[in-house]
Design a protein around this motif. Structure first.
Motif, PDB file in Angstrom:
ATOM      1  N   SER A   1      77.302  31.614  62.721  1.00 44.23           N
ATOM      2  CA  SER A   1      78.186  32.712  63.101  1.00 44.23           C
ATOM      3  C   SER A   1      77.726  33.376  64.398  1.00 44.23           C
ATOM      4  N   LEU A   2      76.424  33.399  64.632  1.00 43.96           N
ATOM      5  CA  LEU A   2      75.899  33.990  65.866  1.00 43.96           C
ATOM      6  C   LEU A   2      76.047  33.032  67.038  1.00 43.96           C
ATOM      7  N   ARG A   3      75.814  31.760  66.796  1.00 44.08           N
ATOM      8  CA  ARG A   3      75.954  30.763  67.864  1.00 44.08           C
ATOM      9  C   ARG A   3      77.397  30.673  68.367  1.00 44.08           C
ATOM     10  N   GLU A   4      78.338  30.753  67.454  1.00 52.02           N
ATOM     11  CA  GLU A   4      79.751  30.565  67.812  1.00 52.02           C
ATOM     12  C   GLU A   4      80.446  31.866  68.180  1.00 52.02           C
ATOM     13  N   GLY A   5      79.719  32.969  68.229  1.00 51.79           N
ATOM     14  CA  GLY A   5      80.301  34.227  68.668  1.00 51.79           C
ATOM     15  C   GLY A   5      81.143  34.936  67.637  1.00 51.79           C
ATOM     16  N   ASP A   6      80.985  34.598  66.352  1.00 53.17           N
ATOM     17  CA  ASP A   6      81.742  35.289  65.300  1.00 53.17           C
ATOM     18  C   ASP A   6      81.172  36.672  65.005  1.00 53.17           C
ATOM     19  N   ALA A   7      79.963  36.950  65.495  1.00 54.38           N
ATOM     20  CA  ALA A   7      79.332  38.256  65.278  1.00 54.38           C
ATOM     21  C   ALA A   7      78.436  38.566  66.467  1.00 54.38           C
TER      22      ALA A   7
ATOM     23  N   LEU B   1      72.261  39.938  60.014  1.00 52.29           N
ATOM     24  CA  LEU B   1      71.138  40.038  59.091  1.00 52.29           C
ATOM     25  C   LEU B   1      71.087  38.714  58.345  1.00 52.29           C
ATOM     26  N   VAL B   2      70.181  37.843  58.762  1.00 52.02           N
ATOM     27  CA  VAL B   2      70.157  36.456  58.298  1.00 52.02           C
ATOM     28  C   VAL B   2      68.778  36.135  57.732  1.00 52.02           C
ATOM     29  N   ARG B   3      68.684  34.951  57.153  1.00 54.07           N
ATOM     30  CA  ARG B   3      67.406  34.485  56.623  1.00 54.07           C
ATOM     31  C   ARG B   3      66.773  33.511  57.605  1.00 54.07           C
ATOM     32  N   LEU B   4      65.485  33.687  57.821  1.00 52.63           N
ATOM     33  CA  LEU B   4      64.741  32.784  58.702  1.00 52.63           C
ATOM     34  C   LEU B   4      64.497  31.455  57.990  1.00 52.63           C
ATOM     35  N   PRO B   5      64.348  30.370  58.765  1.00 52.17           N
ATOM     36  CA  PRO B   5      64.197  30.340  60.223  1.00 52.17           C
ATOM     37  C   PRO B   5      65.536  30.244  60.956  1.00 52.17           C
ATOM     38  N   VAL B   6      65.527  30.617  62.248  1.00 55.76           N
ATOM     39  CA  VAL B   6      66.645  30.403  63.158  1.00 55.76           C
ATOM     40  C   VAL B   6      66.096  29.755  64.422  1.00 55.76           C
ATOM     41  N   ASP B   7      66.982  29.224  65.229  1.00 57.57           N
ATOM     42  CA  ASP B   7      66.581  28.557  66.463  1.00 57.57           C
ATOM     43  C   ASP B   7      66.158  29.624  67.484  1.00 57.57           C
ATOM     44  N   ARG B   8      64.868  29.760  67.727  1.00 59.72           N
ATOM     45  CA  ARG B   8      64.362  30.787  68.632  1.00 59.72           C
ATOM     46  C   ARG B   8      64.619  30.449  70.104  1.00 59.72           C
ATOM     47  N   ASP B   9      65.056  29.233  70.405  1.00 64.78           N
ATOM     48  CA  ASP B   9      65.411  28.904  71.789  1.00 64.78           C
ATOM     49  C   ASP B   9      66.752  29.514  72.181  1.00 64.78           C
ATOM     50  N   VAL B  10      67.571  29.833  71.181  1.00 63.78           N
ATOM     51  CA  VAL B  10      68.910  30.368  71.435  1.00 63.78           C
ATOM     52  C   VAL B  10      69.038  31.803  70.937  1.00 63.78           C
ATOM     53  N   LEU B  11      68.406  32.099  69.819  1.00 64.70           N
ATOM     54  CA  LEU B  11      68.567  33.398  69.168  1.00 64.70           C
ATOM     55  C   LEU B  11      67.263  34.190  69.191  1.00 64.70           C
TER      56      LEU B  11
ATOM     57  N   GLN C   1      62.455  35.240  54.180  1.00 63.87           N
ATOM     58  CA  GLN C   1      62.292  36.362  55.097  1.00 63.87           C
ATOM     59  C   GLN C   1      63.642  36.707  55.715  1.00 63.87           C
ATOM     60  N   VAL C   2      63.998  37.988  55.673  1.00 62.39           N
ATOM     61  CA  VAL C   2      65.253  38.472  56.257  1.00 62.39           C
ATOM     62  C   VAL C   2      64.957  39.042  57.635  1.00 62.39           C
ATOM     63  N   ALA C   3      65.844  38.742  58.601  1.00 55.43           N
ATOM     64  CA  ALA C   3      65.628  39.180  59.977  1.00 55.43           C
ATOM     65  C   ALA C   3      66.934  39.650  60.601  1.00 55.43           C
ATOM     66  N   LEU C   4      66.815  40.501  61.604  1.00 54.00           N
ATOM     67  CA  LEU C   4      67.948  40.840  62.462  1.00 54.00           C
ATOM     68  C   LEU C   4      67.919  39.870  63.626  1.00 54.00           C
ATOM     69  N   SER C   5      69.029  39.177  63.844  1.00 47.74           N
ATOM     70  CA  SER C   5      69.080  38.154  64.880  1.00 47.74           C
ATOM     71  C   SER C   5      70.325  38.330  65.740  1.00 47.74           C
ATOM     72  N   TRP C   6      70.267  37.865  66.984  1.00 48.95           N
ATOM     73  CA  TRP C   6      71.397  37.945  67.915  1.00 48.95           C
ATOM     74  C   TRP C   6      71.175  36.938  69.045  1.00 48.95           C
ATOM     75  N   PRO C   7      72.232  36.531  69.758  1.00 49.73           N
ATOM     76  CA  PRO C   7      72.062  35.601  70.881  1.00 49.73           C
ATOM     77  C   PRO C   7      71.209  36.215  71.985  1.00 49.73           C
ATOM     78  N   GLN C   8      70.246  35.460  72.485  1.00 51.05           N
ATOM     79  CA  GLN C   8      69.318  35.978  73.482  1.00 51.05           C
ATOM     80  C   GLN C   8      70.032  36.480  74.734  1.00 51.05           C
ATOM     81  N   GLU C   9      71.085  35.783  75.158  1.00 53.16           N
ATOM     82  CA  GLU C   9      71.773  36.135  76.396  1.00 53.16           C
ATOM     83  C   GLU C   9      72.764  37.274  76.221  1.00 53.16           C
ATOM     84  N   GLN C  10      72.848  37.840  75.037  1.00 54.63           N
ATOM     85  CA  GLN C  10      73.805  38.922  74.780  1.00 54.63           C
ATOM     86  C   GLN C  10      73.110  40.111  74.124  1.00 54.63           C
TER      87      GLN C  10
END
Length: 253
Positions: free
Chosen positions: A46-52, A56-66, A168-177
């Motif tokens: 949802s974060l990669r495709e711009g739906d949000a 508030l997601v569960r780790l892991p996520v791609d740290r190169d993008v988010l 683990q729960v984390a707050l995540s968002w696109p790095q470029e935004q």
């Protein structure tokens, strides 16, 4: 600065964003907060495709993008029927599940490398499906405690498992935004006050004029009120003005 019409916050099952949403409403009442519920496996998508704008997601996520800020780690529990022998224990070890069928749903959030117990014939599609199988006394299920509470049933209970993997729960968002609104939500989840926040709320607080102080007038000296006389008492005579005594004139020699 261009202001978004709203801020979209995705959240996965088991996460309760209500307390942060209330602070957002108090701090930025002119920016609606849209809460977007997504399946556990769709938080990163949802974060990669711009739906949000953030999630508030569960780790892991791609740290190169988010970008991601870990918030808390959940206790892992095992869910089983109330009449199961595990109900007699206060805490369970993975070795205690050796003889039980342990379900591994496709939306698993624990990232098992070596699942304990005996494997099921097939993996349930969702955690909710696995809970139904547990209620049918077919096996047990290991999940974060928030998911056990979310899928609570009267005929099931759970116990903590000390040596199990944790989510683990984390707050995540696109790095470029990393916008001002994202910074505002970061400040909220980190407990910053409006003045210490880096987002839009801090700008608004700085722009608000301080309330004017009312001018204080000098106090007038208080006049002493005459004391009331007691009934029946005679009024005191006014003191006579003092007069200088004249002496006899001295005779001239």
């Amino acid at each position: 600065m261009q202001v978004n019409p709203s801020f979209r916050l995705a959240y996965v099952p088991g996460v309760t964003p209500g307390k942060w949403a209330r602070v957002w409403g108090e701090r930025l009442p002119d920016v609606p907060l849209d809460l977007v519920a997504v399946p556990s496996t769709d938080g990163e998508r949802s974060l990669r495709e711009g739906d949000a704008d953030a999630g508030l997601v569960r780790l892991p996520v791609d740290r190169d993008v988010l970008s991601a800020i870990p918030l808390y780690t959940e206790t892992t529990v095992v869910v089983f029927p109330k009449d199961h022998w595990l109900a007699a224990a206060d805490e369970v070890a993975l070795a205690d599940l050796a003889d039980d069928v342990v379900f591994h749903p496709l939306d698993d959030t624990l990232g098992w490398t070596d699942l304990p117990g005996r494997p099921a014939i097939e993996r349930p599609a969702t955690t909710a499906d696995a809970i139904e199988l547990v209620a049918a006394n077919v096996g047990v299920l290991l999940v974060p405690q928030s998911l056990a509470r979310l899928h609570h049933r009267r005929d099931l209970t759970y116990r903590p498992v000390a040596d199990a993997p944790q989510s683990q729960v984390a707050l995540s968002w696109p790095q470029e935004q990393t916008t001002d609104l994202v910074e505002e939500f970061i400040g909220i989840v980190r407990g910053r006050t409006v003045n210490s926040s880096r987002g839009r709320g801090a700008v608004q607080a700085a722009a608000e004029p301080e309330p004017k102080k009312k001018a204080t007038q000098p106090r007038k000296p208080q006049q002493q009120k005459p004391q009331p006389q007691k009934s029946g008492a005679k009024p005191r005579p006014k003191p006579k003005a003092a007069t200088a005594k004249r002496g006899k004139p001295k005779r001239r020699s």
